[in-house]
Design an enzyme around this catalytic site. Structure first.
Site, PDB file in Angstrom:
ATOM      1  N   HIS A 100       2.108  11.096  -7.303  1.00 59.05           N
ATOM      2  CA  HIS A 100       0.712  10.722  -7.514  1.00 59.05           C
ATOM      3  C   HIS A 100       0.507   9.224  -7.318  1.00 59.05           C
ATOM      4  O   HIS A 100       1.471   8.458  -7.272  1.00 59.05           O
ATOM      5  CB  HIS A 100       0.258  11.105  -8.928  1.00 59.05           C
ATOM      6  CG  HIS A 100       1.052  10.445 -10.035  1.00 59.05           C
ATOM      7  ND1 HIS A 100       2.041  11.102 -10.735  1.00 59.05           N
ATOM      8  CD2 HIS A 100       1.013   9.192 -10.575  1.00 59.05           C
ATOM      9  CE1 HIS A 100       2.558  10.294 -11.645  1.00 59.05           C
ATOM     10  NE2 HIS A 100       1.950   9.115 -11.560  1.00 59.05           N
TER      11      HIS A 100
ATOM     12  N   HIS B 157       4.068   7.003   3.564  1.00 57.37           N
ATOM     13  CA  HIS B 157       5.001   5.915   3.277  1.00 57.37           C
ATOM     14  C   HIS B 157       4.445   4.990   2.210  1.00 57.37           C
ATOM     15  O   HIS B 157       3.266   5.061   1.861  1.00 57.37           O
ATOM     16  CB  HIS B 157       5.289   5.098   4.551  1.00 57.37           C
ATOM     17  CG  HIS B 157       4.066   4.436   5.144  1.00 57.37           C
ATOM     18  ND1 HIS B 157       3.405   4.949   6.231  1.00 57.37           N
ATOM     19  CD2 HIS B 157       3.387   3.298   4.809  1.00 57.37           C
ATOM     20  CE1 HIS B 157       2.368   4.177   6.536  1.00 57.37           C
ATOM     21  NE2 HIS B 157       2.343   3.156   5.686  1.00 57.37           N
TER      22      HIS B 157
ATOM     23  N   HIS C  23       0.807  -1.218   0.000  1.00 58.04           N
ATOM     24  CA  HIS C  23       0.000   0.000   0.000  1.00 58.04           C
ATOM     25  C   HIS C  23       0.838   1.265   0.000  1.00 58.04           C
ATOM     26  O   HIS C  23       2.049   1.233   0.218  1.00 58.04           O
ATOM     27  CB  HIS C  23      -0.976   0.013   1.195  1.00 58.04           C
ATOM     28  CG  HIS C  23      -0.334   0.194   2.542  1.00 58.04           C
ATOM     29  ND1 HIS C  23      -0.181  -0.841   3.447  1.00 58.04           N
ATOM     30  CD2 HIS C  23       0.175   1.295   3.179  1.00 58.04           C
ATOM     31  CE1 HIS C  23       0.383  -0.389   4.551  1.00 58.04           C
ATOM     32  NE2 HIS C  23       0.617   0.905   4.410  1.00 58.04           N
TER      33      HIS C  23
ATOM     34  N   ASN D 208      -5.998  11.932  11.325  1.00 63.42           N
ATOM     35  CA  ASN D 208      -5.722  12.389  12.686  1.00 63.42           C
ATOM     36  C   ASN D 208      -6.939  13.163  13.183  1.00 63.42           C
ATOM     37  O   ASN D 208      -7.384  14.120  12.533  1.00 63.42           O
ATOM     38  CB  ASN D 208      -4.461  13.255  12.709  1.00 63.42           C
ATOM     39  CG  ASN D 208      -3.222  12.452  12.354  1.00 63.42           C
ATOM     40  OD1 ASN D 208      -2.826  11.547  13.075  1.00 63.42           O
ATOM     41  ND2 ASN D 208      -2.601  12.777  11.224  1.00 63.42           N
TER      42      ASN D 208
ATOM     43  N   HIS E 250      -0.129   2.235  -9.967  1.00 59.41           N
ATOM     44  CA  HIS E 250       1.198   2.580  -9.443  1.00 59.41           C
ATOM     45  C   HIS E 250       1.166   3.808  -8.536  1.00 59.41           C
ATOM     46  O   HIS E 250       0.177   4.537  -8.473  1.00 59.41           O
ATOM     47  CB  HIS E 250       2.210   2.784 -10.578  1.00 59.41           C
ATOM     48  CG  HIS E 250       2.009   4.024 -11.414  1.00 59.41           C
ATOM     49  ND1 HIS E 250       1.484   3.984 -12.684  1.00 59.41           N
ATOM     50  CD2 HIS E 250       2.288   5.335 -11.172  1.00 59.41           C
ATOM     51  CE1 HIS E 250       1.436   5.219 -13.185  1.00 59.41           C
ATOM     52  NE2 HIS E 250       1.921   6.048 -12.274  1.00 59.41           N
TER      53      HIS E 250
ATOM     54  N   ARG F  37      -2.087  10.983   4.214  1.00 59.87           N
ATOM     55  CA  ARG F  37      -2.842  11.649   5.273  1.00 59.87           C
ATOM     56  C   ARG F  37      -3.997  12.430   4.641  1.00 59.87           C
ATOM     57  O   ARG F  37      -3.813  13.060   3.589  1.00 59.87           O
ATOM     58  CB  ARG F  37      -1.936  12.604   6.059  1.00 59.87           C
ATOM     59  CG  ARG F  37      -0.826  11.901   6.824  1.00 59.87           C
ATOM     60  CD  ARG F  37       0.086  12.923   7.501  1.00 59.87           C
ATOM     61  NE  ARG F  37       1.132  12.268   8.287  1.00 59.87           N
ATOM     62  CZ  ARG F  37       2.312  11.884   7.788  1.00 59.87           C
ATOM     63  NH1 ARG F  37       2.587  12.090   6.509  1.00 59.87           N
ATOM     64  NH2 ARG F  37       3.206  11.294   8.566  1.00 59.87           N
TER      65      ARG F  37
ATOM     66  N   ARG G  69       8.027  19.401  -2.954  1.00 54.02           N
ATOM     67  CA  ARG G  69       7.763  18.305  -3.892  1.00 54.02           C
ATOM     68  C   ARG G  69       8.484  17.036  -3.453  1.00 54.02           C
ATOM     69  O   ARG G  69       9.558  17.082  -2.874  1.00 54.02           O
ATOM     70  CB  ARG G  69       8.190  18.674  -5.309  1.00 54.02           C
ATOM     71  CG  ARG G  69       7.381  19.804  -5.910  1.00 54.02           C
ATOM     72  CD  ARG G  69       7.476  19.828  -7.412  1.00 54.02           C
ATOM     73  NE  ARG G  69       8.853  19.711  -7.881  1.00 54.02           N
ATOM     74  CZ  ARG G  69       9.198  19.303  -9.110  1.00 54.02           C
ATOM     75  NH1 ARG G  69       8.281  18.948  -9.969  1.00 54.02           N
ATOM     76  NH2 ARG G  69      10.464  19.247  -9.464  1.00 54.02           N
TER      77      ARG G  69
ATOM     78  N   GLU H 252       6.581   3.827  -9.574  1.00 51.72           N
ATOM     79  CA  GLU H 252       7.181   4.654 -10.623  1.00 51.72           C
ATOM     80  C   GLU H 252       8.151   5.625  -9.971  1.00 51.72           C
ATOM     81  O   GLU H 252       7.762   6.401  -9.090  1.00 51.72           O
ATOM     82  CB  GLU H 252       6.112   5.433 -11.392  1.00 51.72           C
ATOM     83  CG  GLU H 252       6.698   6.391 -12.426  1.00 51.72           C
ATOM     84  CD  GLU H 252       5.680   7.331 -13.052  1.00 51.72           C
ATOM     85  OE1 GLU H 252       6.089   8.182 -13.848  1.00 51.72           O
ATOM     86  OE2 GLU H 252       4.475   7.224 -12.718  1.00 51.72           O
TER      87      GLU H 252
ATOM     88  N   GLU I 116      -3.829   3.429   1.856  1.00 48.28           N
ATOM     89  CA  GLU I 116      -4.112   3.602   3.272  1.00 48.28           C
ATOM     90  C   GLU I 116      -4.316   5.083   3.536  1.00 48.28           C
ATOM     91  O   GLU I 116      -3.429   5.901   3.253  1.00 48.28           O
ATOM     92  CB  GLU I 116      -2.956   3.085   4.131  1.00 48.28           C
ATOM     93  CG  GLU I 116      -3.140   3.349   5.625  1.00 48.28           C
ATOM     94  CD  GLU I 116      -1.883   3.092   6.450  1.00 48.28           C
ATOM     95  OE1 GLU I 116      -1.903   3.400   7.663  1.00 48.28           O
ATOM     96  OE2 GLU I 116      -0.884   2.590   5.887  1.00 48.28           O
TER      97      GLU I 116
ATOM     98  N   GLU J 144       7.396   0.995   5.012  1.00 50.10           N
ATOM     99  CA  GLU J 144       6.926   0.119   6.078  1.00 50.10           C
ATOM    100  C   GLU J 144       7.124  -1.337   5.661  1.00 50.10           C
ATOM    101  O   GLU J 144       6.932  -1.694   4.493  1.00 50.10           O
ATOM    102  CB  GLU J 144       5.446   0.384   6.351  1.00 50.10           C
ATOM    103  CG  GLU J 144       4.875  -0.409   7.513  1.00 50.10           C
ATOM    104  CD  GLU J 144       3.402  -0.117   7.769  1.00 50.10           C
ATOM    105  OE1 GLU J 144       2.924  -0.467   8.860  1.00 50.10           O
ATOM    106  OE2 GLU J 144       2.740   0.456   6.881  1.00 50.10           O
TER     107      GLU J 144
END
Length: 321
Positions: A102, A262, A14, A78, A173, A18, A98, A235, A74, A308
């Protein structure tokens, strides 16, 4: 469970983003055909996690456990951000922050798919008719993250098709900008065990694109074979010359202002995989033994993006959470 680990069993599970308002974000990704596969709530720490992915009978990994899939998104919420008028995520595409670029979905009939998205009132960063590249579009999610839309078939084959079936879509991707292509390719291939599927060189544009993934049962695509039917590709975008500038760096998404968090790789044996990474002298953000969560680890890639490492439950028959 064996005490060894093999990268051929790994999956690019994944990408974490946020979000300000999970209701709006879940609504958007559900509109793109994704299903809510799991929600993890951590009220003591005041955040929730939403895992979304394609799960129709036509999906690439339909019915698998959450960690035995590729191409999931994911969403991290918060508590309270949805009521904070000042809160805004960093979408990774605005200077000087940057880094992450995407996510990308591949669709059956791209003209019909884009029309459906437009009819629903969602905004585009780039429509099919904009610019020179008429075969890709970029839609904006509720937090202005870019979602690329590409076709699974040639553009001319779908120009008169009015229908689109979201059950055939793929989360194809995730794009990250990298400073030094050579270092990043070495890391993702030799350390994380990915294979290079294809590359695109643009001398005129001054950039190169590299698409990597875990071959799994399908294997590495052959010469001339497309990758639009795949899920869970990475990518890497390299703008030529950045590697020569010592002061240059990309934003990792986790220092302020935050946005992308992540990418995640699920493995066959978490302890053995982390021991292997230790032997390869990776830079750790969090070892398994650090902190309260003993079932996840985080390593850093050459640009300090977080990766992760989690257990694929298929190999343990035991829930991670």
């Amino acid at each position: 469970m064996a005490s060894t680990t093999e990268t051929k069993n790994y999956k690019f599970n994944h990408s974490m983003l946020r979000v300000k308002d999970p209701k709006e974000s879940v609504k958007f990704y559900s509109f793109l055909g994704m299903s809510m596969l799991k929600k993890l709530e951590f009220p003591d720490a005041k955040f929730d996690l939403y895992f979304l992915g394609y799960d129709s009978p036509k999906a690439a990994s339909a019915g698998n456990n959450v960690w035995d899939r590729e191409g999931l998104i994911e969403l991290t919420h918060n508590y309270g951000t949805e009521n904070d008028a000042e809160y805004k995520v960093n979408n990774g595409n605005v200077e000087p922050h940057r880094g992450f670029g995407h996510t990308c979905i591949s669709v059956d009939n791209i003209q019909a798919a884009c029309q459906r998205i437009e009819d629903a009132g969602y905004k585009f960063q780039k429509k099919l008719s904009d610019g020179r590249m008429r075969h890709i579009a970029f839609v904006l999610d509720p937090d202005d993250y870019f979602v690329e839309v590409v076709g699974q078939k040639p553009l001319e084959a779908t120009e008169n098709v009015k229908e689109t079936d979201v059950e055939t879509y793929r989360m194809n991707h995730t794009m990250l900008r990298v400073k030094d292509a050579e270092k990043s390719l070495k890391f993702y291939q030799e350390v994380l065990g990915m294979s290079l599927y294809r590359k695109h060189e643009s001398e005129a544009g001054g950039f190169s694109l590299f698409f990597l993934g875990y071959p799994g049962e399908k294997g590495v695509p052959g010469e001339g074979q497309g990758t639009a039917d795949r899920e869970g590709l990475l990518e890497l975008t390299w703008n030529h010359g950045t590697e020569k500038d010592e002061s240059f760096s990309y934003h990792d998404g986790n220092s302020q202002p935050q946005g992308f968090g992540h990418i995640c790789v699920s493995v066959d044996n978490l302890d053995a995989a982390c021991s292997r990474l230790e032997s390869l002298n990776v830079n750790w953000k969090k070892r398994l033994t650090d902190g309260r969560m003993k079932n996840v680890a985080f390593v850093l890639d050459p640009d300090n993006y977080f990766i992760e490492i989690v257990q694929n439950e298929r190999f343990t028959d035991k829930a991670n959470f």
